[in-house]
Every structure is written in C-alpha cells, then in structure tokens.
Enzyme design. Structure first.
Site, PDB file in Angstrom:
ATOM      1  N   SER A   1       0.893  -0.873  -0.668  1.00 53.51           N
ATOM      2  CA  SER A   1       0.113   0.417  -0.057  1.00 53.51           C
ATOM      3  C   SER A   1       1.171   1.427  -0.027  1.00 53.51           C
ATOM      4  O   SER A   1       2.068   1.290   0.326  1.00 53.51           O
ATOM      5  CB  SER A   1      -0.575   0.093   1.177  1.00 53.51           C
TER       6      SER A   1
HETATM    7  N1  SAH Z   1      -0.634  -5.187   4.018  1.00 56.52           N
HETATM    8  C1  SAH Z   1      -0.023  -5.556   2.754  1.00 56.52           C
HETATM    9  C2  SAH Z   1      -0.895  -4.903   1.499  1.00 56.52           C
HETATM   10  C3  SAH Z   1      -1.730  -5.833   1.352  1.00 56.52           C
HETATM   11  S1  SAH Z   1      -2.457  -5.772  -0.374  1.00 56.52           S
HETATM   12  C4  SAH Z   1       1.432  -4.947   3.164  1.00 56.52           C
HETATM   13  O1  SAH Z   1       1.956  -4.847   3.829  1.00 56.52           O
HETATM   14  O2  SAH Z   1       2.431  -5.834   1.753  1.00 56.52           O
HETATM   15  C5  SAH Z   1      -3.416  -6.609  -0.581  1.00 56.52           C
HETATM   16  C6  SAH Z   1      -3.507  -8.212   0.240  1.00 56.52           C
HETATM   17  O3  SAH Z   1      -4.207  -8.979   0.555  1.00 56.52           O
HETATM   18  C7  SAH Z   1      -2.644  -8.979  -1.176  1.00 56.52           C
HETATM   19  O4  SAH Z   1      -2.035  -9.933  -0.443  1.00 56.52           O
HETATM   20  C8  SAH Z   1      -3.955  -9.966  -0.872  1.00 56.52           C
HETATM   21  O5  SAH Z   1      -4.072 -11.271  -1.402  1.00 56.52           O
HETATM   22  C9  SAH Z   1      -4.200 -10.604   0.077  1.00 56.52           C
HETATM   23  N2  SAH Z   1      -6.208 -10.821  -0.119  1.00 56.52           N
HETATM   24  C10 SAH Z   1      -7.234 -10.383  -0.349  1.00 56.52           C
HETATM   25  N3  SAH Z   1      -8.673 -11.156   0.039  1.00 56.52           N
HETATM   26  C11 SAH Z   1      -7.597 -12.100   1.349  1.00 56.52           C
HETATM   27  C12 SAH Z   1      -8.894 -12.594   1.989  1.00 56.52           C
HETATM   28  N4  SAH Z   1     -10.116 -13.196   1.991  1.00 56.52           N
HETATM   29  N5  SAH Z   1      -7.606 -12.860   3.031  1.00 56.52           N
HETATM   30  C13 SAH Z   1      -6.386 -13.060   3.177  1.00 56.52           C
HETATM   31  N6  SAH Z   1      -5.621 -11.977   1.996  1.00 56.52           N
HETATM   32  C14 SAH Z   1      -6.325 -11.277   0.921  1.00 56.52           C
END
Ligand code: SAH
Length: 204
Positions: free
Chosen positions: A54
């Site tokens: 993000s």
């Molecule tokens: N917090 C992260 C950014 C996340 S991007 C960082 O600091 O880098 C969002 C992430 O959520 C992605 O990697 C995606 O695969 C994950 N995601 C999406 N749906 C999800 C779910 N139901 N359970 C767990 N992870 C999920």
C-alpha cells in the site's frame, strides 16, 4: 517519505508514534529488487501475484485509525509484503496476519523473521473467517477492498475494539471504514476516506 506523508496528513495530525514506527521499518526490504529505487515514494508498488504494497500515507492513516496500544493483540487480513504487519509490530504486543496467496505468505513470513519481528505470526488462508484460535483481538485491520464487513471479524473483536477496513466494490473506489464495537456488542461505523485497494478474494 515520512516527511511527505506528514504534510499530506496536515489537517489530520497523524500520531507521532505511528510516523516514528514508519521511520524504523525499511520499506525497501519489502519490495522486489526492481522497485527499490521507488521504495520511499508515497505510492503503492507491485509485489507480484497481482498484489501491491500500500501507499505509505494509507499505511500511516490506517495504523493511526486503529489507535494502537503497546499491549494490543492485532489481526491483519492481507499480509502482502508484510510491511503493514511490521509497522504494527513496532507499536503493539503481537500481530497475527493472514494472506490468501500462499507464496506471498511464505515470503512475508521469512522476511519478517529475518528482520527480527518475532511478535508477528503469519498464516496462509482466507481471512474472511478471521483467526478464531487467537481471538478475541483488540483491533483488526483489513488491507484489501471488501464488499462487506465480514461478520466473523466483528465477532472476533473485543468489546471496545476497532476494525479498519476498505468497504466498496472491487476494482473501484472503496471507503476506508472504522467499525467500533461497543461495550454491549453493538457496532458503530463511520467512513473516513475514499481509497482504492486490490480486491478481497474468497477461498473457493
Ligand atoms: N498489507 C499489505 C498490502 C496488502 S495488498 C502490505 O503491507 O504489503 C492486499 C493483500 O490481501 C493481497 O496480498 C491479497 O492477496 C490479500 N488478500 C485478498 N483477499 C484476502 C483474504 N480473503 N484473506 C487473506 N488475504 C487476502
């Protein structure tokens, strides 16, 4: 980077402890080599598997909205690179984080261990269901755009706890939403800011 996001947040006065935590976490170690020249720019970056780390301002804002306390046990859904988990780990007692893309979870687990974040536990799975074995949590952060607030997450929140989650349609604008669970178990929600996150996906 932190100077720039502090300016963005001028009207909002982000917690100094949150900004300090972000000064301590080496963002360049959470992204692929080819993105490293951009590590301290205030924008999201690709981390592979169609996912992103993000924008730093959004990490700061969401962390601030969670009102982290030293003693808190926090759940994060969407580990991605592990960056947000590391920022939280600087501020709270322990972080439990769930990632649905197995290779990302694996990479983040190794990275966080290498960097010495012993208070972060990473698990592969569908975060919709939360982490019942470790519940209840003082606060929960979802870092993918969801079309609803998953009821299991509200359930796994302590009374008085907060959930920060982008809510809205996939591939569109979501609203960063703060859900507060009252002492009597009822919830109060407010929308804070328009955001654009990668979609919250479900296990099939
Ligand atoms: N917090 C992260 C950014 C996340 S991007 C960082 O600091 O880098 C969002 C992430 O959520 C992605 O990697 C995606 O695969 C994950 N995601 C999406 N749906 C999800 C779910 N139901 N359970 C767990 N992870 C999920």
């Amino acid at each position: 980077m932190v100077q720039e996001i502090a300016v963005y947040a001028a009207g909002q006065a982000l917690d100094a402890a949150v900004l300090d935590a972000m000064r301590r976490v080496p963002r360049h170690l959470f992204i692929p080599q080819r993105q490293q020249p951009h590590a301290y720019e205030n924008r999201p970056l690709s981390i592979g598997h169609g996912q992103t780390i993000s924008q730093p301002y959004i990490v700061a804002l969401m962390t601030d909205l969670l009102r982290p306390r030293r003693t808190d046990r926090v759940l994060e859904i969407g580990t991605g690179s592990g960056y947000q988990a590391a920022v939280l780990a600087e501020l709270v007692h322990s972080v439990y984080t769930i990632e649905i893309v197995a290779p990302l979870a694996e990479e983040a687990r190794e990275r966080l261990a290498r960097l010495g974040y012993a208070n972060v536990s990473v698990r592969t799975g569908d975060g919709y269901k939360g982490w019942p074995e470790q519940a209840p949590f003082d606060s929960i952060m979802v870092t993918a755009g969801a079309d609803e607030v998953p009821p299991p997450l509200v359930q796994q929140l302590k009374p008085g706890g907060r959930l920060v989650i982008p809510v809205g349609p996939a591939h569109s604008v979501q609203y960063l939403t703060v859900v507060e669970k009252q002492a009597d178990g009822t919830v109060r929600s407010r929308q804070v800011a328009p955001v654009r996150f990668v979609p919250f996906t479900r296990e099939r």
